[in-house]
Scaffold this motif. Structure first.
Motif, PDB file in Angstrom:
ATOM      1  N   UNK A 393      34.637  36.277  56.289  1.00 25.30           N
ATOM      2  CA  UNK A 393      35.845  36.266  56.731  1.00 25.30           C
ATOM      3  C   UNK A 393      36.743  38.207  56.498  1.00 25.30           C
ATOM      4  N   UNK A 394      35.676  38.692  56.541  1.00 23.80           N
ATOM      5  CA  UNK A 394      35.887  39.946  56.406  1.00 23.80           C
ATOM      6  C   UNK A 394      36.866  40.500  55.511  1.00 23.80           C
ATOM      7  N   UNK A 395      36.390  40.370  54.253  1.00 18.89           N
ATOM      8  CA  UNK A 395      37.076  40.273  53.341  1.00 18.89           C
ATOM      9  C   UNK A 395      36.447  41.849  52.335  1.00 18.89           C
ATOM     10  N   UNK A 396      36.911  42.207  51.697  1.00 18.71           N
ATOM     11  CA  UNK A 396      36.679  43.223  50.718  1.00 18.71           C
ATOM     12  C   UNK A 396      35.708  42.528  49.194  1.00 18.71           C
ATOM     13  N   UNK A 397      34.387  42.872  48.830  1.00 21.57           N
ATOM     14  CA  UNK A 397      33.814  42.531  48.386  1.00 21.57           C
ATOM     15  C   UNK A 397      33.043  43.123  47.222  1.00 21.57           C
ATOM     16  N   UNK A 398      34.040  43.988  46.815  1.00 20.84           N
ATOM     17  CA  UNK A 398      34.166  45.549  45.762  1.00 20.84           C
ATOM     18  C   UNK A 398      34.203  44.379  44.074  1.00 20.84           C
ATOM     19  N   UNK A 399      34.521  43.558  44.128  1.00 21.19           N
ATOM     20  CA  UNK A 399      35.565  42.700  42.850  1.00 21.19           C
ATOM     21  C   UNK A 399      35.444  41.207  42.767  1.00 21.19           C
ATOM     22  N   UNK A 400      33.306  41.902  43.423  1.00 19.82           N
ATOM     23  CA  UNK A 400      32.470  40.364  42.887  1.00 19.82           C
ATOM     24  C   UNK A 400      32.297  39.696  42.185  1.00 19.82           C
ATOM     25  N   UNK A 401      32.478  38.442  41.263  1.00 20.48           N
ATOM     26  CA  UNK A 401      32.339  37.934  40.315  1.00 20.48           C
ATOM     27  C   UNK A 401      30.793  37.394  40.833  1.00 20.48           C
ATOM     28  N   UNK A 402      29.344  36.884  39.835  1.00 18.78           N
ATOM     29  CA  UNK A 402      28.104  36.899  40.168  1.00 18.78           C
ATOM     30  C   UNK A 402      27.842  35.565  39.295  1.00 18.78           C
ATOM     31  N   UNK A 403      28.032  34.618  39.418  1.00 15.73           N
ATOM     32  CA  UNK A 403      26.930  33.987  38.040  1.00 15.73           C
ATOM     33  C   UNK A 403      25.793  34.183  37.634  1.00 15.73           C
ATOM     34  N   UNK A 404      25.533  34.017  36.383  1.00 18.88           N
ATOM     35  CA  UNK A 404      23.750  34.328  35.692  1.00 18.88           C
ATOM     36  C   UNK A 404      23.078  33.041  36.033  1.00 18.88           C
ATOM     37  N   UNK A 405      22.096  33.054  36.380  1.00 14.17           N
ATOM     38  CA  UNK A 405      21.301  31.457  36.572  1.00 14.17           C
ATOM     39  C   UNK A 405      22.246  30.522  36.750  1.00 14.17           C
ATOM     40  N   UNK A 406      22.308  30.889  38.185  1.00 15.09           N
ATOM     41  CA  UNK A 406      23.275  29.043  38.672  1.00 15.09           C
ATOM     42  C   UNK A 406      21.985  29.027  39.143  1.00 15.09           C
ATOM     43  N   UNK A 407      21.903  27.004  39.207  1.00 12.61           N
ATOM     44  CA  UNK A 407      21.266  25.738  39.840  1.00 12.61           C
ATOM     45  C   UNK A 407      21.206  25.817  41.029  1.00 12.61           C
ATOM     46  N   UNK A 408      22.216  26.872  41.081  1.00 17.70           N
ATOM     47  CA  UNK A 408      21.979  26.814  43.426  1.00 17.70           C
ATOM     48  C   UNK A 408      21.791  27.869  44.107  1.00 17.70           C
ATOM     49  N   UNK A 409      21.148  27.817  45.195  1.00 18.66           N
ATOM     50  CA  UNK A 409      20.695  29.692  45.525  1.00 18.66           C
ATOM     51  C   UNK A 409      21.398  30.160  46.431  1.00 18.66           C
ATOM     52  N   UNK A 410      22.757  28.666  46.792  1.00 15.25           N
ATOM     53  CA  UNK A 410      24.009  29.201  47.661  1.00 15.25           C
ATOM     54  C   UNK A 410      24.940  29.471  46.728  1.00 15.25           C
ATOM     55  N   UNK A 411      25.510  28.572  45.646  1.00 16.24           N
ATOM     56  CA  UNK A 411      26.322  28.784  45.438  1.00 16.24           C
ATOM     57  C   UNK A 411      26.703  29.541  44.120  1.00 16.24           C
ATOM     58  N   UNK A 412      26.964  30.669  44.071  1.00 11.85           N
ATOM     59  CA  UNK A 412      26.563  31.937  42.754  1.00 11.85           C
ATOM     60  C   UNK A 412      27.642  32.697  42.649  1.00 11.85           C
ATOM     61  N   UNK A 413      28.846  32.866  43.186  1.00  7.19           N
ATOM     62  CA  UNK A 413      30.448  33.301  43.437  1.00  7.19           C
ATOM     63  C   UNK A 413      31.074  32.753  42.910  1.00  7.19           C
ATOM     64  N   UNK A 414      31.554  33.478  41.633  1.00  4.58           N
ATOM     65  CA  UNK A 414      33.109  32.766  41.154  1.00  4.58           C
ATOM     66  C   UNK A 414      34.286  33.178  42.920  1.00  4.58           C
ATOM     67  N   UNK A 415      34.844  31.759  43.061  1.00  4.92           N
ATOM     68  CA  UNK A 415      35.686  32.952  43.990  1.00  4.92           C
ATOM     69  C   UNK A 415      37.117  33.122  43.907  1.00  4.92           C
ATOM     70  N   UNK A 416      37.432  34.146  44.574  1.00  2.76           N
ATOM     71  CA  UNK A 416      38.758  34.692  43.943  1.00  2.76           C
ATOM     72  C   UNK A 416      39.957  34.393  45.387  1.00  2.76           C
ATOM     73  N   UNK A 417      39.758  33.327  46.116  1.00  4.71           N
ATOM     74  CA  UNK A 417      41.128  33.404  46.986  1.00  4.71           C
ATOM     75  C   UNK A 417      40.213  31.828  47.607  1.00  4.71           C
ATOM     76  N   UNK A 418      41.461  31.360  47.914  1.00  7.86           N
ATOM     77  CA  UNK A 418      40.914  29.577  48.235  1.00  7.86           C
ATOM     78  C   UNK A 418      40.676  29.449  50.340  1.00  7.86           C
ATOM     79  N   UNK A 419      41.765  30.192  50.428  1.00 10.05           N
ATOM     80  CA  UNK A 419      41.243  30.220  52.031  1.00 10.05           C
ATOM     81  C   UNK A 419      40.344  30.172  52.379  1.00 10.05           C
TER      82      UNK A 419
END
Length: 547
Positions: A393-419
């Motif tokens: 989506x060409x959005x700024x990722x400077x304030x990305x929130x990653x999750x430690x020890x996620x059991x999923x290799x793909x879903x590791x980021x807390x969303x900051x947008x629903x769109x």
């Protein structure tokens, strides 16, 4: 939930001096559910986070602790050896890079033991192994193998006699004609090279993660075992190995190490770990007043080791208990060791009568309004990926929130947008007819201290005539009907939206969101076939605070 079939008489031999009734009465307090009983046989349902309960050997260990027959940690006694080397070639690094293993000697194997080991193997494949994708096990007759072994790759024309067969066939035929090949062959992708384990005589031992060779089949005549675990993640492979090693030791085998070298692989350590917890936290959560001494004895009944210094409890956890991450997990272990049946329920001192939160009422009204406007409600996970949230989506990722020890290799980021999640939904529905209209209200997260949460509301419309006017009228109608408020829009630019077709959403002179036509490059990224318009606004900071 996985199920294992046990024999009461066999459990009695494994546990010690204990009656059938004691076993039946204790199983539920070990966190196990009795599915059915038929004379001596009992079927037990267990939690996937306790794969050591996939055999009667593991359940016997737990019952010994709970009944006070044997308490404390189950320590793995692995004799160091250099007689069993595995050399890992670099060619496996991009296919299935990790291998680990152990040798188990001088054990007695009968038909029931073989059945238990096979059940454990398959349960581990589906649980920790994620249907063999993350890791898989091979259990072999050690005396049929000549070391050193080589973990390498071969082409698909390589032939050997697979398990439960008498005919030598090529790997291509295994993958195309056998059930196990059809089920798990896709894990290897389209590469012309596939992983293989060969012994020093170039004899095939295993074709992971598909099937073992017939020559190493385990029978009732087998006395010594070789266990290999391959996978795409070293930690997952060693977790799986720690369960197998613990079960084999409990079954009477003596363990010896396998020396692994080459291509980022190493000999498994199977290490214990230590976690500290406050006795006051344990008592607060459980509503008890246990002394540190009672807490340590309860932990030992859960087959852990513990010592106390003042109010701090130091707990030693065996390698196979990788389900224990922190102090709250230890609270649960104390409860099990203390005895769930000994916890006395009390009536809450609060006299408050429950009622629906006003915010929930308003959100439900908003949902019903959107459904009435022809939109379908979506419910996406709060965990997403960097690709979906930012790159696509060409959005700024400077304030990305990653999750430690996620059991999923793909879903590791807390969303900051629903769109972005709604756009991902559209990309998965390109085979469906248009128009497609979706909305979602849900929690998004902000990189603050601590991490903040707020409720956002987003909607999209996709069809050949989708335009700014349409989506603006939808948003205005939803907010007017749902909340009785009017909004304004002011032209802005945003990398997710097309220039000249994007605006900020303004309420009482404050920007609460964004609306517009999604940029055509982003539409191409998601492979969506028609124009898309959408919006996203914050409900937390402006609209809901007044409720």
């Amino acid at each position: 939930m996985p199920v294992v079939e046990l024999s009461y008489s066999r459990l009695q031999k494994l546990i010690g001096k204990v009656s059938k009734k004691q076993i039946a009465d204790s199983l539920p307090f070990l966190g196990l559910d009795i599915e059915s009983e038929n004379q001596d046989l009992v079927r037990i349902e267990y939690s996937p986070n306790r794969p050591d309960y996939s055999t009667d050997f593991g359940i016997a260990l737990g019952l010994q602790g709970l009944l006070g027959i044997k308490t404390g940690i189950v320590k793995l006694n692995v004799k160091k050896s250099t007689k069993y080397p595995i050399i890992v070639k670099s060619s496996v690094s991009k296919i299935r890079p990790f291998v680990t293993g152990i040798v188990a000697k001088n054990g007695k194997i009968d038909d029931k033991t073989i059945k238990q080991l096979m059940t454990m193997q398959e349960d581990l494949h589906f649980g920790i192994g994620r249907k063999r994708k993350k890791s898989s096990i091979g259990i072999h007759d050690l005396d049929k193998i000549s070391f050193p072994l080589v973990y390498t790759t071969t082409d698909r024309d390589h032939t050997f006699i697979p398990l439960n067969s008498e005919k030598e066939i090529a790997i291509t035929e295994i993958l195309s004609k056998t059930i196990v090949g059809k089920d798990y062959g896709p894990l290897l992708g389209q590469s012309s090279q596939v992983p293989i384990i060969l012994d020093t005589n170039q004899k095939t031992v295993s074709f992971p993660p598909i099937i073992n060779a017939a020559v190493t089949t385990v029978t009732t005549k087998t006395k010594n075992l070789f266990v290999e675990v391959t996978g795409i993640n070293k930690e997952d492979a060693e977790d799986m190995l720690s369960v197998v090693a613990t079960i084999l030791q409990s079954a009477g085998f003596s363990l010896e190490s396998v020396k692994i070298s080459g291509s980022n692989n190493s000999t498994p350590k199977l290490e214990q770990k230590k976690i500290k917890v406050s006795s006051s936290l344990i008592n607060q959560i459980l509503g008890l007043n246990l002394t540190p001494s009672k807490i340590t004895s309860s932990l030992k009944k859960s087959r852990l080791d513990a010592s106390s210094k003042g109010s701090i409890i130091t707990c030693t956890i065996p390698a196979y208990r990788f389900d224990i991450f922190g102090s709250m997990d230890l609270v649960e272990e104390v409860a099990l060791g203390y005895g769930i049946q000994n916890l006395e329920p009390t009536i809450s001192p609060s006299q408050t009568i429950g009622k629906i939160n006003p915010v929930s009422i308003q959100l439900k009204s908003l949902d019903q309004t959107m459904i009435g406007l022809g939109f379908l409600e979506a419910l996406n996970s709060s965990l997403s990926s960097k690709r979906v949230l930012y790159e696509m989506t060409n959005r700024d990722s400077s304030k990305i929130i990653s999750v430690l020890d996620s059991k999923s290799q793909e879903h590791t980021i807390l969303r900051d947008s629903i769109l972005p999640g709604l756009l991902e939904n559209l990309s998965r529905n390109i085979h469906e007819t248009y128009p497609q209209k979706m909305f979602e209200t849900g929690i998004v997260f902000g990189l603050d201290n601590p991490v903040s949460e707020k409720i956002n509301f987003s909607g999209i419309s996709a069809h050949k005539d989708a335009n700014f006017t349409e989506i603006k009228s939808i948003l205005q109608s939803a907010l007017k009907i749902g909340f009785g408020i009017n909004i304004e829009t002011k032209t802005i630019t945003n990398p997710t939206f097309e220039d000249g077709h994007c605006a900020s959403v303004v309420l009482d002179n404050s920007q609460i969101g964004i609306i517009g036509k999604i940029d055509s490059k982003i539409i191409e990224n998601y492979k969506i076939r028609v124009p898309v318009v959408g919006f996203e606004i914050s409900l937390s900071e402006s609209i809901l605070k007044s409720l």
